[in-house]
Design a protein around this motif. Structure first.
Motif, PDB file in Angstrom:
ATOM      1  N   ILE A 147       0.931  -1.195  -0.100  1.00  0.00           N
ATOM      2  CA  ILE A 147      -0.075   0.089   0.026  1.00  0.00           C
ATOM      3  C   ILE A 147       0.862   1.093  -0.106  1.00  0.00           C
ATOM      4  O   ILE A 147       0.497   2.279  -0.701  1.00  0.00           O
ATOM      5  CB  ILE A 147      -1.090   0.056   1.258  1.00  0.00           C
ATOM      6  CG1 ILE A 147      -1.839  -1.124   1.059  1.00  0.00           C
ATOM      7  CG2 ILE A 147      -1.844   1.357   1.252  1.00  0.00           C
ATOM      8  CD1 ILE A 147      -2.683  -1.454   2.160  1.00  0.00           C
ATOM      9  N   ARG A 148       1.701   1.254   0.960  1.00  0.00           N
ATOM     10  CA  ARG A 148       2.695   2.328   1.038  1.00  0.00           C
ATOM     11  C   ARG A 148       3.479   2.738  -0.489  1.00  0.00           C
ATOM     12  O   ARG A 148       3.310   3.814  -1.265  1.00  0.00           O
ATOM     13  CB  ARG A 148       3.793   2.173   1.940  1.00  0.00           C
ATOM     14  CG  ARG A 148       4.713   3.427   2.063  1.00  0.00           C
ATOM     15  CD  ARG A 148       6.052   3.036   2.908  1.00  0.00           C
ATOM     16  NE  ARG A 148       6.756   2.011   2.513  1.00  0.00           N
ATOM     17  CZ  ARG A 148       7.596   1.826   1.443  1.00  0.00           C
ATOM     18  NH1 ARG A 148       7.935   3.209   0.806  1.00  0.00           N
ATOM     19  NH2 ARG A 148       8.330   0.877   1.038  1.00  0.00           N
ATOM     20  N   THR A 149       4.115   1.591  -0.988  1.00  0.00           N
ATOM     21  CA  THR A 149       4.494   1.794  -2.488  1.00  0.00           C
ATOM     22  C   THR A 149       3.707   2.237  -3.480  1.00  0.00           C
ATOM     23  O   THR A 149       3.948   3.005  -4.239  1.00  0.00           O
ATOM     24  CB  THR A 149       5.117   0.496  -2.960  1.00  0.00           C
ATOM     25  OG1 THR A 149       6.064  -0.076  -1.830  1.00  0.00           O
ATOM     26  CG2 THR A 149       5.779   0.571  -4.442  1.00  0.00           C
ATOM     27  N   TYR A 150       2.373   1.497  -3.635  1.00  0.00           N
ATOM     28  CA  TYR A 150       1.270   2.153  -4.479  1.00  0.00           C
ATOM     29  C   TYR A 150       0.984   3.713  -4.174  1.00  0.00           C
ATOM     30  O   TYR A 150       0.942   4.457  -5.135  1.00  0.00           O
ATOM     31  CB  TYR A 150       0.147   1.320  -4.301  1.00  0.00           C
ATOM     32  CG  TYR A 150      -1.069   1.816  -5.134  1.00  0.00           C
ATOM     33  CD1 TYR A 150      -1.034   1.636  -6.567  1.00  0.00           C
ATOM     34  CD2 TYR A 150      -2.085   2.538  -4.572  1.00  0.00           C
ATOM     35  CE1 TYR A 150      -2.047   2.121  -7.484  1.00  0.00           C
ATOM     36  CE2 TYR A 150      -3.108   3.024  -5.232  1.00  0.00           C
ATOM     37  CZ  TYR A 150      -2.978   2.732  -6.749  1.00  0.00           C
ATOM     38  OH  TYR A 150      -3.941   3.304  -7.370  1.00  0.00           O
ATOM     39  N   GLU A 197       2.865   5.935  -2.586  1.00  0.00           N
ATOM     40  CA  GLU A 197       3.864   7.048  -3.141  1.00  0.00           C
ATOM     41  C   GLU A 197       3.823   7.069  -4.593  1.00  0.00           C
ATOM     42  O   GLU A 197       4.071   8.019  -5.347  1.00  0.00           O
ATOM     43  CB  GLU A 197       5.419   6.305  -2.519  1.00  0.00           C
ATOM     44  CG  GLU A 197       5.208   6.808  -1.026  1.00  0.00           C
ATOM     45  CD  GLU A 197       6.463   5.983  -0.607  1.00  0.00           C
ATOM     46  OE1 GLU A 197       7.313   5.105  -1.277  1.00  0.00           O
ATOM     47  OE2 GLU A 197       6.857   6.104   0.702  1.00  0.00           O
ATOM     48  N   LYS A 198       3.796   5.953  -5.479  1.00  0.00           N
ATOM     49  CA  LYS A 198       3.892   5.853  -6.742  1.00  0.00           C
ATOM     50  C   LYS A 198       2.538   6.945  -7.412  1.00  0.00           C
ATOM     51  O   LYS A 198       2.960   7.659  -8.424  1.00  0.00           O
ATOM     52  CB  LYS A 198       3.616   4.598  -7.375  1.00  0.00           C
ATOM     53  CG  LYS A 198       3.824   4.421  -8.828  1.00  0.00           C
ATOM     54  CD  LYS A 198       3.930   2.864  -9.314  1.00  0.00           C
ATOM     55  CE  LYS A 198       2.480   2.742 -10.029  1.00  0.00           C
ATOM     56  NZ  LYS A 198       2.385   1.331 -10.472  1.00  0.00           N
ATOM     57  N   GLU A 199       1.570   6.575  -6.909  1.00  0.00           N
ATOM     58  CA  GLU A 199       0.570   7.609  -7.485  1.00  0.00           C
ATOM     59  C   GLU A 199       0.487   8.733  -6.955  1.00  0.00           C
ATOM     60  O   GLU A 199       0.072   9.745  -7.835  1.00  0.00           O
ATOM     61  CB  GLU A 199      -1.005   6.776  -6.939  1.00  0.00           C
ATOM     62  CG  GLU A 199      -1.129   5.675  -7.658  1.00  0.00           C
ATOM     63  CD  GLU A 199      -1.334   5.695  -9.181  1.00  0.00           C
ATOM     64  OE1 GLU A 199      -2.126   6.615  -9.354  1.00  0.00           O
ATOM     65  OE2 GLU A 199      -0.652   4.775  -9.569  1.00  0.00           O
ATOM     66  N   GLU A 200       1.151   9.416  -5.807  1.00  0.00           N
ATOM     67  CA  GLU A 200       1.335  10.739  -5.619  1.00  0.00           C
ATOM     68  C   GLU A 200       2.302  11.291  -6.466  1.00  0.00           C
ATOM     69  O   GLU A 200       2.019  12.401  -6.813  1.00  0.00           O
ATOM     70  CB  GLU A 200       1.818  10.812  -3.980  1.00  0.00           C
ATOM     71  CG  GLU A 200       0.659  10.604  -3.062  1.00  0.00           C
ATOM     72  CD  GLU A 200       1.140  10.414  -1.696  1.00  0.00           C
ATOM     73  OE1 GLU A 200       0.431  10.691  -0.639  1.00  0.00           O
ATOM     74  OE2 GLU A 200       2.533  10.261  -1.391  1.00  0.00           O
ATOM     75  N   ALA A 201       3.321  10.325  -6.772  1.00  0.00           N
ATOM     76  CA  ALA A 201       4.464  10.879  -7.720  1.00  0.00           C
ATOM     77  C   ALA A 201       3.752  11.238  -8.992  1.00  0.00           C
ATOM     78  O   ALA A 201       3.925  12.059  -9.680  1.00  0.00           O
ATOM     79  CB  ALA A 201       5.561  10.079  -7.760  1.00  0.00           C
TER      80      ALA A 201
END
Length: 90
Positions: free
Chosen positions: A34-37, A39-43
Protein backbone atom coordinates in the motif's frame (compact mmCIF):
# COMPACT_ATOMS: atom_id res chain seq x y z
CA UNK A 1 -7.21 3.63 12.40
CA UNK A 2 -8.18 0.05 11.72
CA UNK A 3 -8.92 -0.90 8.13
CA UNK A 4 -10.30 -4.12 6.76
CA UNK A 5 -9.70 -5.48 3.27
CA UNK A 6 -11.36 -8.58 1.90
CA UNK A 7 -9.03 -10.79 -0.14
CA UNK A 8 -9.75 -14.01 -1.93
CA UNK A 9 -7.96 -17.17 -0.84
CA UNK A 10 -5.50 -17.08 -3.73
CA UNK A 11 -4.35 -13.54 -2.90
CA UNK A 12 -4.02 -14.34 0.80
CA UNK A 13 -1.86 -17.34 -0.09
CA UNK A 14 0.31 -15.25 -2.42
CA UNK A 15 0.79 -12.60 0.27
CA UNK A 16 1.64 -15.24 2.86
CA UNK A 17 4.12 -16.85 0.48
CA UNK A 18 5.87 -13.51 -0.04
CA UNK A 19 5.84 -12.85 3.69
CA UNK A 20 7.40 -16.24 4.39
CA UNK A 21 10.11 -15.74 1.76
CA UNK A 22 11.00 -12.34 3.27
CA UNK A 23 10.68 -13.58 6.84
CA UNK A 24 8.09 -10.88 7.46
CA UNK A 25 4.46 -10.88 8.45
CA UNK A 26 1.64 -10.79 5.91
CA UNK A 27 0.64 -7.51 7.56
CA UNK A 28 4.07 -6.03 6.76
CA UNK A 29 3.82 -7.14 3.11
CA UNK A 30 0.39 -5.53 2.75
CA UNK A 31 1.52 -2.28 4.41
CA UNK A 32 4.56 -2.10 2.12
CA UNK A 33 2.43 -2.77 -0.96
CA UNK A 34 0.00 0.00 0.00
CA UNK A 35 2.80 2.43 0.88
CA UNK A 36 4.57 1.77 -2.42
CA UNK A 37 1.34 2.18 -4.40
CA UNK A 38 0.39 5.43 -2.64
CA UNK A 39 3.89 6.92 -3.14
CA UNK A 40 3.83 5.98 -6.83
CA UNK A 41 0.38 7.48 -7.38
CA UNK A 42 1.30 10.66 -5.47
CA UNK A 43 4.37 11.03 -7.69
CA UNK A 44 2.22 10.47 -10.78
CA UNK A 45 -0.23 13.15 -9.63
CA UNK A 46 2.67 15.53 -9.00
CA UNK A 47 3.97 14.89 -12.51
CA UNK A 48 0.50 15.46 -13.97
CA UNK A 49 0.23 18.78 -12.11
CA UNK A 50 3.71 19.86 -13.27
CA UNK A 51 2.83 18.90 -16.84
CA UNK A 52 -0.37 20.95 -16.77
CA UNK A 53 1.46 23.91 -15.23
CA UNK A 54 4.14 23.70 -17.94
CA UNK A 55 1.50 23.54 -20.66
CA UNK A 56 -0.30 26.57 -19.21
CA UNK A 57 3.00 28.49 -19.03
CA UNK A 58 3.76 27.60 -22.65
CA UNK A 59 0.30 28.73 -23.75
CA UNK A 60 0.78 32.05 -21.95
CA UNK A 61 4.38 32.78 -22.97
CA UNK A 62 5.16 30.64 -26.02
CA UNK A 63 8.60 29.96 -24.50
CA UNK A 64 9.97 26.53 -25.39
CA UNK A 65 12.93 24.42 -26.50
CA UNK A 66 12.85 22.10 -29.47
CA UNK A 67 13.51 18.42 -29.07
CA UNK A 68 16.77 18.83 -30.97
CA UNK A 69 17.90 21.55 -28.54
CA UNK A 70 17.10 19.41 -25.53
CA UNK A 71 18.84 16.33 -26.96
CA UNK A 72 21.94 18.38 -27.90
CA UNK A 73 22.06 19.74 -24.35
CA UNK A 74 21.61 16.27 -22.85
CA UNK A 75 24.48 14.95 -24.96
CA UNK A 76 26.80 17.23 -22.94
CA UNK A 77 25.74 15.80 -19.59
CA UNK A 78 28.55 14.05 -17.74
CA UNK A 79 31.22 15.29 -20.17
CA UNK A 80 33.94 17.91 -19.79
CA UNK A 81 31.87 20.07 -22.17
CA UNK A 82 28.68 19.92 -20.06
CA UNK A 83 26.61 23.06 -20.56
CA UNK A 84 23.78 24.80 -18.78
CA UNK A 85 20.29 24.44 -20.17
CA UNK A 86 19.84 26.50 -23.32
CA UNK A 87 17.58 29.54 -22.97
CA UNK A 88 13.96 29.13 -23.94
CA UNK A 89 12.65 31.06 -26.92
CA UNK A 90 9.39 31.77 -28.72
Amino acid sequence: MAVSVKLDDEMRERIQSLADSKQRSAHWVMREAIRTYVEKEEARLGLDEATLASWKDYQETGLHLTGEEVFAWMETWGTDEETDAPPCHT
